[in-house]
Write an enzyme that holds these catalytic residues in place. Sequence first.
Site, PDB file in Angstrom:
ATOM      1  CD  GLU A  52      -2.786   1.260   2.400  1.00  0.00           C
ATOM      2  OE1 GLU A  52      -2.776   0.360   3.259  1.00  0.00           O
ATOM      3  OE2 GLU A  52      -3.512   2.268   2.459  1.00  0.00           O
ATOM      4  NE  ARG A  82       4.042  -7.840  10.884  1.00  0.00           N
ATOM      5  CZ  ARG A  82       3.556  -6.945  10.023  1.00  0.00           C
ATOM      6  NH1 ARG A  82       2.468  -7.199   9.335  1.00  0.00           N
ATOM      7  NH2 ARG A  82       4.153  -5.792   9.843  1.00  0.00           N
ATOM      8  CE  LYS A  93       3.018   0.058   4.815  1.00  0.00           C
ATOM      9  NZ  LYS A  93       2.516  -0.065   3.432  1.00  0.00           N
TER      10      LYS A  93
END
Length: 552
Positions: free
Chosen positions: A35, A261, A271
Amino acid sequence: MTDQNAAPTNFIRQLIDRDLAEGRQTGVVTRFPPEPNGYLHIGHAKSICLNFGLARDYQGQCNLRFDDTNPEKESEEYVDAITRDVSWLGFEWAGEIRYASSYFDQIHDCAVELINKGLAYVDELNAEQMREYRGTLKEPGKPSPFRDRSVAENLEMFGKMRAGQIDEGAAVLRAKIDMASPNMNMRDPVLYRVRKVHHHQTGDKWCIYPMYDFTHPISDALEGVTHSLCTLEFEAHRPLYDWVIEHCTLPAVPKQTEFARLNLNYTVTSKRKLKQLVDEGHVSGWDDPRMPTIAGLRRRGYTPASLRKFCDMVGVARADSTVDMAMLESAIRDDLNQNAPRAFCVLRPLKVVIENWDADKVEILNGPVHPQNDDMGTRPIPMTREVWIDREDFLEEANKKYKRLVLGDEVRLRYGYVIRANKVIRDASGEISEIRCSYDPDTLGKNPEGRKVRGVIHWVSASRNGACEVRQYDRLFTEANPDKVEEGKTFLDTINPQSLTVFADAVVEESLAGASVGQGFQFEREGYYAVDPDSSAGKLVFNLTVGLRESF
Ligand code: ATP
Ligand code: MG
């Protein structure tokens, strides 16, 4: 079948092997779907290496697709930064860069299809009511009073949403699945919401935007993705992913598979938190060399090969774990130890005057560029009457264990002569400003007879050198897990106040004068350093990439 250069096997490769062997798939198409709401970090590198690595090893393809469904938080700056970082890591995406937003028409068609099938409805509950109706993990939800609207009414309402006739928050399109599902994601999830904002790719064409969970499976299917790999937090979203694929008319049936992850200790990989560090000025920007972003690591002096190596070392598994920062550091240290040219840099210069050396005599000495690799050649090191040594390499008095220069004793200037310290000169404040020495002309490349020299130190000519600034870094956080702090504190409270030390008046050997931004060196006895973009013609700036050996 994978080739010999392939990354080590893992459960995803085994799954692909089975899919191919049993004929469920005939090839491999993956995608990396960031994104554009921030810069990529080291965790993304794992996903990039996985997705692009699979495409490479199975002669398939990997798409770069921006998952751009939240225009308020996204920007072209992030699109550019992400694109640059993926290329820099050494990967090539198939065809053009893709955007989920370029599928908005098809996604809209899917929404209409679901409405027509009685599988989606426009809900006018407000956000708070919707939360209430949704129930909890222990209690089932209850149906919204708008759940049984007719197809015609839903089409009309959705048309109004799209036409801008409905205010933000006044209505959403929801899937009609199961308000009693034990999986909260299946309790009639929102598919579309009204957002009257400009989009960095589609401009003002849309005032409704599809949710991630609706967009992602459709985008995957439209691109013919075979294996849609994502992190574990999406596991509970998989039934919804499959539901969308099942009920919308789409050209392919992608499968979602989750992996763990990457978490690194002594840093954060979210982020949102990285953005907070930037926005609040705790670091100089997304590419601050202390940041775990790809841009920060690049500026710090990490090479693409070292990050790929690190990702291979970490591997791909289904269980969550935290990787030690030392592993990342050892990946770059191994790379630079093998490949970085050696050089002298004096961080805290202290002047040495060699009294028996003629004032204008210059002798060009030679040092190896790399002591274990003759092919890298030699470097010229000018020797002059005045040289700089590091303040930490001199003591007026010291015991035998001190392998540096001591008043009245001898040390070797690396690749040069043995010098003896005869006298110190002090400035008005009493600090040592200069050491008066003499050199032994008979010690170039050989030891003096009958005397033992304490050690070898690095040095730089005082008249022939490059001025530089050296930025020394330590970890950005003092806690191994900055996310786990006591009540009332946040990760910001664990920022290391000593994460940056600047040596503004350092000197580097003359041979580095033309070094270009990004080049990496080993400063002998100090560490590995890379040229920073802040460098100017008259002054190079270096960032500490990593120390010579593990320091923790
Ligand atoms: P963050 O949680 O840092 O905000 P994100 O998951 O929202 O990251 P995206 O841009 O959506 O960021 O991520 C793109 C891809 O990278 C996704 O497939 C995501 O699963 C993967 N990814 C993100 N963070 C990690 C991580 N720490 N380890 C491995 N893969 C990751
Ligand atoms: Mg995400």
